[in-house]
Enzyme design. Structure first.
Site, mmCIF file in Angstrom:
data_model
loop_
_atom_site.group_PDB
_atom_site.id
_atom_site.type_symbol
_atom_site.label_atom_id
_atom_site.label_comp_id
_atom_site.label_asym_id
_atom_site.label_seq_id
_atom_site.Cartn_x
_atom_site.Cartn_y
_atom_site.Cartn_z
ATOM 1 N N LYS A 41 0.827 -1.207 0.000
ATOM 2 C CA LYS A 41 0.000 0.000 0.000
ATOM 3 C C LYS A 41 0.863 1.259 0.000
ATOM 4 O O LYS A 41 0.608 2.198 -0.710
ATOM 5 C CB LYS A 41 -0.883 -0.007 1.267
ATOM 6 C CG LYS A 41 -2.304 -0.336 0.956
ATOM 7 C CD LYS A 41 -3.316 -0.021 2.037
ATOM 8 C CE LYS A 41 -2.863 -0.083 3.455
ATOM 9 N NZ LYS A 41 -3.924 -0.316 4.422
ATOM 10 N N LYS A 99 -8.214 -15.109 6.652
ATOM 11 C CA LYS A 99 -9.316 -15.897 7.185
ATOM 12 C C LYS A 99 -10.658 -15.181 7.176
ATOM 13 O O LYS A 99 -11.685 -15.770 6.892
ATOM 14 C CB LYS A 99 -8.998 -16.429 8.586
ATOM 15 C CG LYS A 99 -8.423 -15.433 9.588
ATOM 16 C CD LYS A 99 -6.914 -15.454 9.651
ATOM 17 C CE LYS A 99 -6.371 -14.163 10.220
ATOM 18 N NZ LYS A 99 -5.599 -14.337 11.411
ATOM 19 N N GLU A 123 -4.069 -22.913 3.933
ATOM 20 C CA GLU A 123 -3.708 -23.606 5.176
ATOM 21 C C GLU A 123 -3.322 -22.630 6.287
ATOM 22 O O GLU A 123 -3.612 -22.860 7.469
ATOM 23 C CB GLU A 123 -2.542 -24.572 4.893
ATOM 24 C CG GLU A 123 -2.201 -25.496 6.017
ATOM 25 C CD GLU A 123 -3.350 -26.419 6.423
ATOM 26 O OE1 GLU A 123 -3.671 -27.320 5.658
ATOM 27 O OE2 GLU A 123 -3.927 -26.209 7.509
ATOM 28 N N GLU A 184 -4.097 -9.266 15.299
ATOM 29 C CA GLU A 184 -4.580 -8.658 14.068
ATOM 30 C C GLU A 184 -4.329 -7.152 14.119
ATOM 31 O O GLU A 184 -4.150 -6.591 15.202
ATOM 32 C CB GLU A 184 -6.098 -8.889 13.938
ATOM 33 C CG GLU A 184 -6.495 -10.339 13.824
ATOM 34 C CD GLU A 184 -5.884 -11.022 12.617
ATOM 35 O OE1 GLU A 184 -6.166 -10.614 11.490
ATOM 36 O OE2 GLU A 184 -5.109 -11.979 12.817
ATOM 37 N N LYS A 199 -12.017 -18.523 11.519
ATOM 38 C CA LYS A 199 -11.262 -19.767 11.302
ATOM 39 C C LYS A 199 -12.175 -20.981 11.461
ATOM 40 O O LYS A 199 -12.077 -21.954 10.723
ATOM 41 C CB LYS A 199 -10.105 -19.846 12.305
ATOM 42 C CG LYS A 199 -9.024 -18.809 12.034
ATOM 43 C CD LYS A 199 -8.074 -18.688 13.201
ATOM 44 C CE LYS A 199 -6.923 -17.744 12.877
ATOM 45 N NZ LYS A 199 -6.136 -17.372 14.059
ATOM 46 N N GLY A 297 2.312 -15.672 14.281
ATOM 47 C CA GLY A 297 3.714 -15.273 14.161
ATOM 48 C C GLY A 297 4.202 -15.433 12.729
ATOM 49 O O GLY A 297 3.624 -16.172 11.933
HETATM 50 N N1 HSE Z 1 -4.246 -12.890 15.129
HETATM 51 C C1 HSE Z 1 -4.158 -14.269 14.781
HETATM 52 C C2 HSE Z 1 -4.000 -15.064 16.072
HETATM 53 C C3 HSE Z 1 -3.011 -14.489 13.861
HETATM 54 O O1 HSE Z 1 -3.644 -14.476 17.092
HETATM 55 O O2 HSE Z 1 -4.246 -16.264 16.058
HETATM 56 C C4 HSE Z 1 -2.937 -15.877 13.291
HETATM 57 O O3 HSE Z 1 -4.061 -16.177 12.524
#
Ligand code: HSE
Length: 417
Positions: A41, A99, A123, A184, A199, A297
């Site tokens: 961006k 996700k 995945e 996030e 998820k 991570g």
């Molecule tokens: N924010 C997400 C978590 C990152 O803490 O699981 C991995 O999907």
């Protein structure tokens, strides 16, 4: 044998996951996969890669006929959907870790994969380094999957571990999760359970063929859990975890939700600390299996992206076997759950909504009760999210319709009624 495809990648996003992938690919030349362009961006940010690699024009990737793989690891969901849609339309295979986007657009994405015959692999979008999607898809490709219970969000698990085992306060723990690249961009998505339910929407699809939307699955996060809840958990030899659960009921339908849960200390999920995730699968004949690995991570997530890229060399695609080759399951709300509820004021608790109440503690550090309530009653009300109330499921929380009468009678007898 057909020689492996040369993969020329256009990468969208150079954040925690994108940069991780760039570094990993440099260390795996045997993969015959190279990143030709990275779309970002903001070009003015300093990045640890040559300037010539970057562009801010998405069409430089999407319209480049030499690029046969688009890897999309950006955090905004709608732009991600547009990228994935255009990439598939333009004949490119896609690997994504978004996700939220995947869960919210699952029906359209399924249709697009069918129409184009191209692969869309993701995945990394659930449980990061744990290969759970491919396992559900390939190994459990039959009708014998009884239940899955999982910790699917690394940040909330990290925060719970730091708060209750290392006595950090909530803000410090969250800040650390952000600094380490687990959270996030908007950490509310982690803390309030949105990320976990996104998820879970994807995983119940690969487990049971259910095409749902995150809105349809009851969820909350860890936002209302208090120190006093952790004290009760300790007294009862439990941990508190944010658990995503799905179980096939005797009526053939599937119960699914994401809620905080008391987990017995000898259970595999209680072993899952910090940013790790864990998945316990129960299936016919095999009994229980436990998958464990880093759930957030840079490198752990990029490793799953790498594995998807690698799978594209032999044209791997999800077949969505439970959806297309079996009779897909349906979600149901027709069951009961045993819950712990802590609160300040008894007046806000709708006691008559409970089938029965097993424990009352009005003299505890904070008042609480343990009782059984129908899942529908929970789904259709908000009292448990309001007025400083916290709700935590008890271990083995699901009570089936067929069992409720017998258990209710027993509980009333025990209470001498
Ligand atoms: N924010 C997400 C978590 C990152 O803490 O699981 C991995 O999907």
């Amino acid at each position: 044998m057909e020689s492996q495809k040369q993969l020329t990648i256009g990468l969208f996003g150079f954040g925690v996951v994108g940069e991780g992938l760039y570094k990993i690919l440099q260390q795996t030349p045997s993969l015959k996969a190279t990143i030709k362009k990275v779309c970002i961006k903001d070009k003015s940010k300093k990045r640890n890669a040559p300037d010539s690699l970057f562009t801010t024009d998405k069409d430089e990737i999407l319209n480049d006929p030499e690029i046969n793989v688009v890897v999309e690891v950006i955090s905004e969901s709608e732009p991600a959907f547009q990228i994935v849609k255009t990439a598939l339309k333009n004949g490119k295979e896609v690997v994504s870790a978004s996700k939220k986007m995947l869960a919210e657009h699952l029906p359209e994405l399924l249709q697009m994969q069918q129409e184009t015959g191209l692969s869309l692999l993701y995945e990394a979008s659930a449980c990061a380094s744990i290969p759970v999607i491919r396992n559900l898809e390939e190994y459990y490709d039959n009708d014998l999957l009884y239940s899955i219970r999982a910790i699917v969000n690394g940040s909330t698990n990290f925060i719970l571990t730091k708060m209750f085992e290392e006595k950090l306060d909530y803000k410090e723990a969250l800040l650390l999760a952000q600094q380490l690249g687990f959270a996030e961009a908007d950490p509310k998505l982690d803390v309030e359970g949105y990320d976990a339910v996104n998820k879970w929407t994807l995983l119940v699809n690969h487990a049971y063929g259910i095409v749902s939307h995150p809105d349809k699955i009851l969820f909350t996060g860890i936002q209302s859990i208090q120190g006093s809840d952790a004290t009760v958990a300790r007294e009862k030899n439990y941990d508190i975890k944010l658990v995503a659960q799905a179980k096939k009921l005797q009526n053939g339908k599937v119960a699914a939700f994401v809620l905080p849960q008391f987990v017995k200390l000898n259970e595999p999920l209680s072993f899952v600390k910090n940013e790790y995730n864990g998945v316990v699968i129960e299936s016919g004949f095999a009994d229980k299996q436990f998958f464990y690995g880093k759930g957030a991570g840079s490198f752990p997530t990029a490793s799953a992206v790498l594995s998807d890229i690698s799978a594209l060399r032999y044209n791997y695609r999800y077949e969505y076997k439970k959806l297309y080759y079996h009779k897909p399951h349906e979600l149901t709300n027709e069951f009961f759950v045993k819950v712990y509820v802590s609160f300040d004021d008894l007046a806000v608790i709708p006691k008559d909504k409970f089938e029965w109440i097993e424990e009352w503690h009005s003299d505890a550090e904070r008042k609480y009760l343990i009782g059984v309530i129908s899942f529908t009653a929970l789904k259709e009300s908000n009292w448990w999210r309001e007025n400083n109330t916290s709700l935590i499921l008890t271990p083995d929380p699901i009570i089936e319709d067929v069992e409720i009468r017998k258990l209710k009678k027993k509980s009333l007898e025990l209470a001498g009624l």
